[in-house]
Enzyme design. Sequence first.
Site, short mmCIF file in Angstrom:
data_model
loop_
_atom_site.label_atom_id
_atom_site.label_comp_id
_atom_site.label_asym_id
_atom_site.label_seq_id
_atom_site.Cartn_x
_atom_site.Cartn_y
_atom_site.Cartn_z
N HIS A 1 0.90 -1.39 -0.07
CA HIS A 1 0.16 -0.01 0.06
C HIS A 1 0.91 1.38 -0.02
CE1 HIS A 1 -3.55 2.57 0.67
NE2 HIS A 1 -2.81 3.07 2.00
N GLU B 1 -7.90 8.31 -5.14
CA GLU B 1 -7.62 7.51 -4.28
C GLU B 1 -8.48 6.57 -3.95
OE1 GLU B 1 -4.14 8.74 -1.78
OE2 GLU B 1 -5.82 8.62 -0.46
N SER B 2 -8.28 5.19 -3.75
CA SER B 2 -9.19 4.12 -3.34
C SER B 2 -9.35 3.92 -1.74
CB SER B 2 -8.72 2.72 -3.73
OG SER B 2 -7.59 2.59 -3.08
N HIS B 3 -10.35 3.68 -1.49
CA HIS B 3 -10.80 3.22 0.06
C HIS B 3 -11.63 2.13 0.01
CE1 HIS B 3 -10.41 4.85 4.23
NE2 HIS B 3 -9.15 4.50 3.78
N ARG C 1 -7.29 15.86 2.37
CA ARG C 1 -6.20 16.17 3.11
C ARG C 1 -5.14 16.36 2.09
NH1 ARG C 1 -8.32 13.21 7.04
NH2 ARG C 1 -6.88 11.35 6.67
N ASP D 1 0.31 15.84 5.09
CA ASP D 1 -1.01 15.12 5.60
C ASP D 1 -0.58 13.52 6.31
OD1 ASP D 1 -0.84 14.20 2.81
OD2 ASP D 1 -2.49 12.89 3.51
N SER E 1 -4.98 7.10 12.84
CA SER E 1 -6.00 8.17 13.13
C SER E 1 -6.41 9.24 12.05
CB SER E 1 -5.78 8.60 14.53
OG SER E 1 -6.02 7.82 15.51
N ASN F 1 -3.18 6.39 -7.96
CA ASN F 1 -3.15 5.48 -6.68
C ASN F 1 -3.32 4.23 -7.06
OD1 ASN F 1 -5.65 4.15 -4.52
ND2 ASN F 1 -3.62 4.94 -3.76
#
Lengths: 81, 81, 765, 227
Positions: C66, C113-115, C136, C289, C334, C561
């Site tokens: 990652h 970006e991926s999540h 961010r 960030d 976090s 990403n």
Amino acid sequence: MARIVVTVMLKPEILDPQGTAVRGALTRLGLTGVADVRQGKRFVIDLEGSLDADREALLTKLAGELLANPVIEDYSLQVEA
Amino acid sequence: MARIVVTVMLKPEILDPQGTAVRGALTRLGLTGVADVRQGKRFVIDLEGSLDADREALLTKLAGELLANPVIEDYSLQVEA
Amino acid sequence: MSSTDNAAVTQRGVDTVERAAASPDVQQPWAELGLKADEYQRIRDILDRRPTSAELAMYSVMWSEHCSYKSSKVHLRQFGAKQPVTDALLVGIGENAGVVDIGDGWAVTFKVESHNHPSFIEPYQGAATGVGGIVRDILAMGARPLAVMDSLRFGAPEHPDTSRIVGGVVAGVGGYGNCLGLPNIGGEAVFDSCYQGNPLVNALCVGAMRHEDIHLAKASGVGNLVVLYGARTGGDGIGGVSVLASETFDATGPAKRPAVQVGDPFMEKLLIECTLQMFKEHLVEGIQDLGGAGLSCATSELASNGDGGMRVHLEKVPLRDATLSPEEIIMSESQERMMAVVHPDNIDRVMQICAHWDVTATVVGEVTDGSNLQVFWHDELIVDVPPRTVAHDGPVYERPYHRPAWLDARQADEPTAQRCPRPTSAAEFSEHILRLMSSANLCDREWLTSQYDRYVLGNTVAAMPHDSGVVRIDEASGRGIAVSLDCNGRFGALDPYAGAQLALSEAYRNVAVSGATPLAVTDCLNFGSPEDPEVMWQFAEAVRGLADACLTLGTPVTGGNVSLYNQTAQTAIHPTPVVGVLGVIDDVRSRITMHGARYGDSILLIGRTREEFAGGEWAHVLHGHLGGTAPVVDLAAEMALAKVVREHSPLITSAHDLSDGGLAVALAELVLRNDYGVSVSLSDTEADGFTMLFSESVARAVVTVAAQDVDAVRAACELAGLPSALLGVVSEERSLVIDTDAGRIAISREELAAGWSSALPAIMA
Amino acid sequence: MSARIGVITFPGSLDDSDAARAVTAGGADAVRLWHADTDLQGVDAVVLPGGFSYGDYLRCGAIARFAPMMGAVIDAARDGLPVLGICNGFQILCESGLLPGALIRNNHLHFICRDQKVRIAADDTAWTADFAAGQEIVIPVKNGEGGYVADERTLDMLQAENRIVARYVGNPNGSLRDIAGITNESRTVVGIMPHPEHAIDPLTGPTADGLVFFTSIVTTLAARVGA
Ligand SMILES: Nc1ncnc2c1ncn2[C@@H]1O[C@H](COP(=O)(O)OP(=O)(O)O)[C@@H](O)[C@H]1O
Ligand SMILES: [Mg+2]
């Protein structure tokens, strides 16, 4: 250390869309005879030290002014520890 | 008529922005020594008839599947009447 | 319970550099942390001793797939090697996001970006924190975030788990973006069973700044202070690292660590305002960030990009959970945190700004004249590493790859008339159009898009349902941008090289038909496991395809990403290279939309239609068929189309690109989205009615122009080498009328709308 | 001299710059006010903008109502200062008792953003003077908790006193009696759920219908000076 739990529920005469949605979902998922569901909030407040009368009075006041809106909600306080 | 109250709270290790906001507001409004506030949900479920074992089992299952997401939340059931 | 009193945590058992040097034979859980034996050995070689447990934690996460892109790096280099010559690129790949010059001193930065994985476990929070993370990134470049977009992939519409994920993801994207105050200006939502266990949530953010305000992630200037600000640090996202904590914290043992992160968009809004104020007052020397790998990543990247070393005092980090071990603090993911490098003269003002916005800020370290990143826990040195070795010199794999043997058979399986029977009568044509319009991937997205605020900030010129999102950047001049995010994974499944190019082609076209000039590209490459050589081949081909096409189109890849391991057991998702294209419009008042046409305007089809149905919506919806050769990629035609539309934008009253479902769908959408009808004939076109209506050939658009402008626009097309056809007119009667070789198709707007508007709510019911 | 209209920013206000832009477009000067201050800087009217003040993590507007600047606004409003609360601002006005009733979760439980048809019912408030009663306008609605509720008596009273300022044509959220906006007894304080500030230019909004709220207040203030 004192713990106070404040419970806030919409007044019975105010429509509760979230409760209604939960009722629908429970029924769809096979629970029979669901007469009513109401959804409310629960605040768990931890205070340092012990709960003296002053702080309890202030907290009671704030429960009705800040945590609940008495126009639409009922609330109750419970000292747990 | 049976009444079951389901309480759902974020697990202690999970960030609770709602509780944090309430904590800030209580402190700003003069309450001293607020160590922590957690905000959760409360479902009041009224069932027709009495709560037999089958319905109780189903409700317990649904509490963990529908009313709470056990990945982030803890929940508890309480039979009230 | 939150407490800053880290001293309460026992210091017993902290693994210091000194101790590591003295105890070379201690067994370390490198395998549990995902490191390979040779990688662990390399760490020992770099440090010339065994790593401390904190160092091991840092290397393990920074060298993960990652964070280190170890499987993809060798391929991604092509984006640089084949980068087109352009003046537009101010900051290229490698930074948090690329920066593009859009003129008048304005710069724009954007990234997708991926999540994906978190969104399967907890759809709401997974999607929400995905939006938070990309915002961010944009902020860290010095830009004010202006808008977000989301590209979503879900499982089959009829699968019982699909509505849970759709509902949660959409509410999460909306909940975070709405509360943050960023308009959502577009995206995609696609259903396909290959995404059942692996939904894709790709979020894009775009921001703008003046050229002189570009900020980079670097820590320079000996004595400058390192400020951590934003949310307190909790045990988020450190599941794996807890094996280290449990080693060092023998008796007490750490508290349970959360498996899922909860986003706090309100905190992020405060972070944005406070960061922009610091930029405005020129208080920041470098900024980063905190995303994946948290402090490990932020400190090592800042230090690695700077010209000195850095010292960090970990016990100063404000905590949400006092039981966290130093290893966990350095790894915590976090959300809603930023790290700035600030000159000591400016620190008071920075703290003041943070206090004004009620944001916790703490000086946690300083830039040193050494070369190493040193982390202290109270007085003990627990990390002492050359930052570059953590942040940039991670392992690089040359994973084996080969073309899948099954691909020949799939490509040979064309959707021929025998294999996939075609409509022959007008009635059948109508039925097929109606089925397409009410299918999950073509139906109205209103259920979803209405949950997103598209108006906030007051600069949204076009959002849903338009082909691209258009945002005004400069109120005085009207300068603005257009962005589109696209991909058809089925094309990727037929041919990953072409599939990536077709995704780019579509996004480029969407931007072009809004009247903008395409400038730059961002991408999110969603694939299965890189350890599968066939998946790895798909990945390599997609990157090669995208890099080649970007070179031809003159639009550099500015950042993006990679998301790998999107698969359940042995089955990978379709190769899904989602591509975002950014274009500039000198004055957004001259943008072209899907509305705008007037009664009596002529309808033109621009572009060449070939017999191309493989991977298209018609074959998918009507026959559940996936096979054959993907549509021909024609980038020259794509550029020609963009040029014609741009140069004739004053004459073009509306434009809509042709993509999923072809001409039939584009015309039906015009009827559904406007208060007019469409009356056309296909008699003068280059192919049969079926091909004209359902083919998904690239580089095509339907445009409307006043009758007197038809000749001018058609002449321009001819000059550009593009075929054009005068199809018919915009009519007052609100229906779709098409004369074909099989007779007249006539569908009223009501009929079209019925299935089209009810399909998505039905999936969600 | 043009009118000076304050726009308050709370932490989590989102549509504050849009409200300021609309104030300017309506012909007044926008004065930015900060929630933690108490000085209204002599403004002639105040706008409470949309957004999610304090994240709206408790009840919408519940925390913002206690902001120091709100103390000043509440006092001044009782003395006749015109106040417009849009969306979150409407919620803050209800929470602070300047307007009756409350706003609850939308009946369909989703956030909804759409172009909304609204019928102006009262054209004699400080903020709707330039409208004609019965006029239909289209402005964006965007909220998650926009369902207006009050007890029957209050609703009857609002209706009897013509204090319902605007009604939805096609109710988006379950608001009782289709209420989109209401006013106080003196018709100076208006709360409205949909967003007029996002409809001041057809380039960036569905229409320019919302601008009339901001020209209305300029008209009202001018008449006051003239009187
Ligand atoms: N997940 C999403 N988020 C935001 N907007 C979306 C999303 N999905 C679709 N849209 C928007 O809805 C409209 C219709 O979507 P779609 O039919 O996929 O567009 P297109 O016709 O350009 O392929 C577009 O404006 C698109 O940007
Ligand atoms: Mg399109």
